[in-house]
Design an enzyme around this catalytic site. Sequence first.
Site, PDB file in Angstrom:
ATOM      1  CG  ASP A  87       5.702  -1.141  -4.626  1.00 59.17           C
ATOM      2  OD1 ASP A  87       4.920  -0.540  -3.859  1.00 59.17           O
ATOM      3  OD2 ASP A  87       5.357  -1.537  -5.755  1.00 59.17           O
ATOM      4  CG  ASP A 118       4.315   7.352  -6.661  1.00 61.49           C
ATOM      5  OD1 ASP A 118       3.543   6.914  -5.787  1.00 61.49           O
ATOM      6  OD2 ASP A 118       4.272   7.001  -7.844  1.00 61.49           O
ATOM      7  CD  GLU A 152       0.425   1.992  -6.501  1.00 54.46           C
ATOM      8  OE1 GLU A 152      -0.540   2.564  -7.030  1.00 54.46           O
ATOM      9  OE2 GLU A 152       1.610   2.208  -6.843  1.00 54.46           O
ATOM     10  CD  GLU A 153       4.656   2.844  -8.297  1.00 54.63           C
ATOM     11  OE1 GLU A 153       4.073   2.678  -9.386  1.00 54.63           O
ATOM     12  OE2 GLU A 153       4.735   3.952  -7.731  1.00 54.63           O
ATOM     13  CG  HIS A 370       6.559   6.921 -11.757  1.00 51.37           C
ATOM     14  ND1 HIS A 370       5.741   6.032 -12.419  1.00 51.37           N
ATOM     15  CD2 HIS A 370       6.289   6.750 -10.445  1.00 51.37           C
ATOM     16  CE1 HIS A 370       5.010   5.361 -11.536  1.00 51.37           C
ATOM     17  NE2 HIS A 370       5.335   5.794 -10.326  1.00 51.37           N
TER      18      HIS A 370
END
Length: 402
Positions: A87, A118, A152-153, A370
């Site tokens: 994700d 990421d 996870e995010e 991000h």
Amino acid sequence: MTSLTTAPSALDIDPADPVALTQALVRCPSVTPTEGGALALIAALLEREGYAVHRPVFSEPGTPDVENLYARIGSEAPVFVIAGHSDVVPVGDEAAWTRAPFGGAIGDGQLYGRGACDMKGGLASMIAAAVRYRRENPQAPGSIAFLITGDEEGPAVNGTVKLLQWAHERGERFDHCLLGEPTNPAAMSDMIKIGRRGSLTGQVTVHGKQGHVGYPHLAENPIRGIVRLLAALDATPLDAGTAHFDASNLEMTTLDVGNPASNIIPAQAKAVFNIRFNDLWTPDTLAAEIDRRLREAAGNTVRYEVTFQPTNAVAFLTQPGPFVEMVVNAVAAETGKRPALSTTGGTSDARFIKSYCPVVEYGVVGKTMHQVDECVAVADLDALTRITQRLLGTYFAAQHQA
């Protein structure tokens, strides 16, 4: 700008190619908690390589359902686990991107797209390494497993923590884990994470009595009280750090009285703080220390209350030893430099994995995670693949000789 949102077919991808696989994963719009085709693609590729693949979905009231993936090849110990997440965070202002955020375009040696560093690039490189290793060593002893979450995010409620429980209940036992988060600040030789700090968030509310500023004797100003309490929290360091951790750090993040008028003494004042703490503390012992400091500062004159948010982010350390040294040596052999052992940064899913086996984090350079125009160097994808393949070879050879 139009994003590419059609997931690629597994038939067109060689999972041993980390660059093509990263592009394919970036083209899956898997913004938390949407699966976006990323796990389906990985499942198809791993099944084709002989892995037994499961895709459990976990639920919790008040949180979105999340799909996860567990795959394993081999039936014997030791079990080497590769962990990560598919994700990604939202793209933000898509118009600010110079390339489509789900396009996977390559330019000037960089592969662009949301999740490129990421951590779809890390995930793709480690999949490629495992595929290469098993193709070259089809009768290799031991097992390789993948733990991949889509949470996870997000809240991290229906992801790795439940996937680990699910696997354990099925009888799966793990020996060591490599988590592919982007650990390197600037170059692939920089840093390995052998632990993480914990995180604890609290709120202090000081109660006063609202009134007219011209008649202060008829009111009670809570701002004076909260200034006193916050000064007490900040006056003395929590600790001086440990052998592998920096000093614990408390930061004030909000201060609010909810008062739009300049001629009113407010009824209350609130402050929120976050502490990133080392292995000298647990959430309970740290909360007790904060409460002690507040009580002493408040005395009998400041009326306050303090609350703490529930946390699953505890400090942990994988002690340097043979496994950590294997990772260090693999990085050094491919980059020419020994990486530093670090516990810096935020939290990761390693905080869950550490309860099941020793875990080390190593991945690509994370400068753009991000951010708009997130990207990963193509050369770093190749380097991570070589490093991970070398680590797998060393690991299973050592276990076989033991």
